[in-house]
Write an enzyme that holds these catalytic residues in place. Sequence first.
Site, mmCIF file in Angstrom:
data_model
loop_
_atom_site.group_PDB
_atom_site.id
_atom_site.type_symbol
_atom_site.label_atom_id
_atom_site.label_comp_id
_atom_site.label_asym_id
_atom_site.label_seq_id
_atom_site.Cartn_x
_atom_site.Cartn_y
_atom_site.Cartn_z
ATOM 1 N N GLU A 1 41.141 81.717 39.152
ATOM 2 C CA GLU A 1 41.267 80.339 38.694
ATOM 3 C C GLU A 1 41.038 79.267 39.752
ATOM 4 O O GLU A 1 40.471 78.214 39.442
ATOM 5 C CB GLU A 1 42.651 80.129 38.067
ATOM 6 C CG GLU A 1 42.873 80.922 36.804
ATOM 7 C CD GLU A 1 44.338 80.941 36.406
ATOM 8 O OE1 GLU A 1 45.132 81.588 37.114
ATOM 9 O OE2 GLU A 1 44.694 80.305 35.411
ATOM 10 N N ARG B 1 52.846 74.145 34.554
ATOM 11 C CA ARG B 1 51.888 74.364 35.644
ATOM 12 C C ARG B 1 51.139 73.077 35.982
ATOM 13 O O ARG B 1 50.729 72.860 37.126
ATOM 14 C CB ARG B 1 50.923 75.512 35.329
ATOM 15 C CG ARG B 1 50.111 75.970 36.537
ATOM 16 C CD ARG B 1 49.281 77.231 36.246
ATOM 17 N NE ARG B 1 49.996 78.461 36.522
ATOM 18 C CZ ARG B 1 50.034 79.061 37.722
ATOM 19 N NH1 ARG B 1 49.382 78.550 38.753
ATOM 20 N NH2 ARG B 1 50.708 80.169 37.887
HETATM 21 N N1 MTE Z 1 35.689 85.581 35.173
HETATM 22 C C1 MTE Z 1 34.918 86.048 34.165
HETATM 23 N N2 MTE Z 1 33.690 86.500 34.456
HETATM 24 N N3 MTE Z 1 35.358 86.046 32.875
HETATM 25 C C2 MTE Z 1 36.601 85.580 32.543
HETATM 26 O O1 MTE Z 1 36.988 85.601 31.367
HETATM 27 N N4 MTE Z 1 38.717 84.570 33.359
HETATM 28 C C3 MTE Z 1 39.340 83.769 34.400
HETATM 29 C C4 MTE Z 1 39.081 84.379 35.785
HETATM 30 N N5 MTE Z 1 37.692 84.680 35.952
HETATM 31 C C5 MTE Z 1 37.432 85.068 33.595
HETATM 32 C C6 MTE Z 1 36.934 85.117 34.914
HETATM 33 C C7 MTE Z 1 40.783 83.612 34.239
HETATM 34 S S1 MTE Z 1 41.358 82.422 33.198
HETATM 35 C C8 MTE Z 1 41.683 84.372 34.936
HETATM 36 S S2 MTE Z 1 43.347 84.110 34.814
HETATM 37 C C9 MTE Z 1 41.240 85.457 35.821
HETATM 38 O O2 MTE Z 1 39.825 85.596 35.860
HETATM 39 C C10 MTE Z 1 41.876 86.754 35.326
HETATM 40 O O3 MTE Z 1 41.461 87.847 36.043
HETATM 41 P P1 MTE Z 1 42.080 88.260 37.468
HETATM 42 O O4 MTE Z 1 43.531 87.987 37.413
HETATM 43 O O5 MTE Z 1 41.767 89.696 37.561
HETATM 44 O O6 MTE Z 1 41.378 87.430 38.477
HETATM 45 N N1 HPA Z 2 49.379 81.577 33.966
HETATM 46 C C1 HPA Z 2 48.641 82.171 33.016
HETATM 47 N N2 HPA Z 2 49.145 82.699 31.942
HETATM 48 C C2 HPA Z 2 50.466 82.637 31.770
HETATM 49 C C3 HPA Z 2 51.292 82.019 32.699
HETATM 50 C C4 HPA Z 2 50.727 81.461 33.866
HETATM 51 O O1 HPA Z 2 51.401 80.909 34.750
HETATM 52 N N3 HPA Z 2 52.556 82.106 32.255
HETATM 53 C C5 HPA Z 2 52.477 82.736 31.057
HETATM 54 N N4 HPA Z 2 51.225 83.060 30.768
HETATM 55 MO MO1 MOS Z 3 43.831 82.746 32.912
HETATM 56 S S1 MOS Z 3 44.053 80.925 31.995
HETATM 57 O O1 MOS Z 3 45.505 82.705 33.446
HETATM 58 O O2 MOS Z 3 43.830 83.754 31.547
#
Ligand code: MTE
Ligand code: HPA
Ligand code: MOS
Length: 780
Positions: free
Chosen positions: A730, A325
């Site tokens: 993210e 990534r």
């Molecule tokens: N927001 C909060 N409040 N707490 C979290 O742990 N994790 C982040 C983001 N926002 C996180 C957060 C990460 S790393 C990801 S991948 C996404 O939330 C995952 O949730 P979603 O796919 O439902 O957005």
């Molecule tokens: N993003 C986050 N988590 C993951 C991914 C990715 O692309 N692939 C495997 N685990």
């Molecule tokens: Mo988020 S780093 O894809 O949990």
Amino acid sequence: MDKSTFEERKTIAGPMHTALRHDSAHKHVSGTADYIDDIPEPVGTLHGALGLTDRAHAEIVAMDLSEVEATPGVVCVLTAKDMPHSNDISPSHLDDEPVLADGLVQFHGQPAFAVIAETRDIARRAARKAKITYRDLPHFTDITDALENGAEIVTKPLTLQRGDAEAELELSPRRLAGRMRIGGQEHFYLESHIAFAIPGEDDEITVWSSTQHPSEVQHMIGHVLGVPSNAVTVQVRRMGGGFGGKETQASQFAVLAAVAAKKLNRAVKFRPDRDEDMMATGKRHDFLVDYDVGFDDEGRIHAVKANYAARCGYSSDLSGPVTDRALFHADSSYFFPHVKLTSQPLKTHTVSNTAYRGFGGPQGMIGGERIIEEIAYALGKDPLDIRKLNFYGEKGSGRDLTPYHQQVEDNIIHRIVSELEVDADYQARRKAIITFNRTSRVIRKGIALTPVKFGISFTMTAFNQAGALVHIYKDGSIHLNHGGTEMGQGVYTKVAQVLADSFQVDISNVKITATSTGKVPNTSATAASSGSDLNGMAAYDAARQIKERLVDFAAERWQTAPENVTFVPNHVKIGEELVPFADFIKQAYFARIQLSAAGFYKTPKIHWDRDTGRGTPFYYFAYGAAVSEVSIDTLTGEYMVDRVDVLHDVGKSLNPAIDIGQVEGGFVQGMGWLTTEELWWDDKGRLRTHAPSTYKIPLASDRPKIFNVKLAEWAENAEMTIGRSKAVGEPPFMLPISVLEALSMAVASVADYRECPRLDTPATPERVLMAVERLRATKA
Ligand code: MTE
Ligand code: HPA
Ligand code: MOS
């Protein structure tokens, strides 16, 4: 959808696209939200503690645990040999991650045994009484060390290539090369890891685990215990933050709790304290980027060659997809006509690094942005001008192909950037700052506008699927369950909105229930920002199935055409008759209509061939941009973020309140990564920054003094995502690259902006000060 129902839908509480508060917000702030440690413990619950090793790389010659075992209150001590079936929890299935070190220690703090005792305090004190004899082996803990010692890798590297970068570098009118160090990051979720296992009859076990990936934890418990997945249930109502740190790292605690619970037939809880959590679990990968860029006098990029070396730690974990990534985002928002990108996932004798918000993308992107900055300083231009010159073009422009051969079809970066530039008054402020810097001796200012383009989808195609389970009970209340896990990001709220919208009932009618492997099987991690994209669609599909049955039932019972049956706010409209939803459901029940459905979704269009480095790994891109203004003190290196303006694209927002929260939170967390959060290992390989006393996450007082966050209201996902929304978790994490670059400009002012300061990250006050001194010296 026709106009009349659109008018009516506005009258239910909590449909899609409304700024509803997080379903648990009031509980988070009043202490009434239940986390795993709040679950009442059955009588006889035992507590575990990890026994940590204190060598970076060594053979275990002998392990004397007699004093540990003899401690009053200790019930048992587990070592690798006590794992009933397997001692491996490698998520990449490379068999390189032991639950407990078995003869070989590969990082300082690697657990070698676990103590189970009547209280957590007894377990922790007893753990320190172990006498381990080691035979030391040579260790290398950082990227430089690893490169100098054979550059062993933990997984297969990736190459992305288009055109002929080597040849074009030679032919380019201008060329420069450089190197950037990018720091790692501790997740610092407020709730540390925790697992609570309750044994059942025969081979059964139920584990509450603070995990983003219940199916993986289920699989690992089954694997270690030697029981099939159908014997293991993993549940999680919410995490106190995950940020990627609970995508794979929960397994160790959950597995140990499960093994002990089955062995002793008692409930067992593992809850490491903050220091142990920081020492024994993986972090964001730090990177060393070497870049070589060919460009012309205008600043247009001709060719880029870059190598991304990463500190992966002792095992593969997710380092393969993380470093992939990084390469997928090394182009940031720019078209590289000729390009060759390589990854180097290096093995080090440190804890195995893992997922962290952005998943390598931020490290990739910052390398791309550094290239832009370098060109700008080399040509004496505003980096924003260089950015605009190199942005991807419209689809079909001939400048729309990524280094992985995916065509960028949905490019809106030009509009995002130009709107923000005007809105934030960028040009005038930059001029004013340059004027200010001319006369200000101690305080210097900087400003930068940087873009974000982030690919949405798991690059592992199979992970892009989700399931949901929806029941309507005969009183008309709705039970919602899906594979997404809640970590504060609001996925539960958003998916509940989808259901409220589908059935046209108030959201208070939808019960959000804890994620459980027993309700939805084979789920993916809630990660890659895809939680609401995937699970929202799966819930939508479940609702569709139930609605189809209900419509057929109504058409038959009321003797009308199916088109005459519509779901209107809290009612079902059948012909001219309005039946309250609950009454209608009761009638459907008596007519023996199935009021439950399992929904499913898989992302269309995507495919990826890692061996050729070609494909369409991402369903779409999320865009954004930020302008940051900073002041630095050139005598001390201290700085402040004075103002930040953000314009971010979440498509048609499912919930603007939650999305703005995600943008603000992501920004501040990213700012912490780039400025104050510094991980430091000593020469013995000991992590010396394992508590908030030495590891500085942003405080409320560090937030930008002026912080204007806007969502691009005109944005809409060109793809058929749920409500035409886009993922938000993210992408905003990368907006504060603008903070780093603004710091860089403030530093560069001491040498009249003639040299790129090449700030490494985190740009701590010490680094800023050293950069100022270095530039002053070159000027003199
Ligand atoms: N927001 C909060 N409040 N707490 C979290 O742990 N994790 C982040 C983001 N926002 C996180 C957060 C990460 S790393 C990801 S991948 C996404 O939330 C995952 O949730 P979603 O796919 O439902 O957005
Ligand atoms: N993003 C986050 N988590 C993951 C991914 C990715 O692309 N692939 C495997 N685990
Ligand atoms: Mo988020 S780093 O894809 O949990």
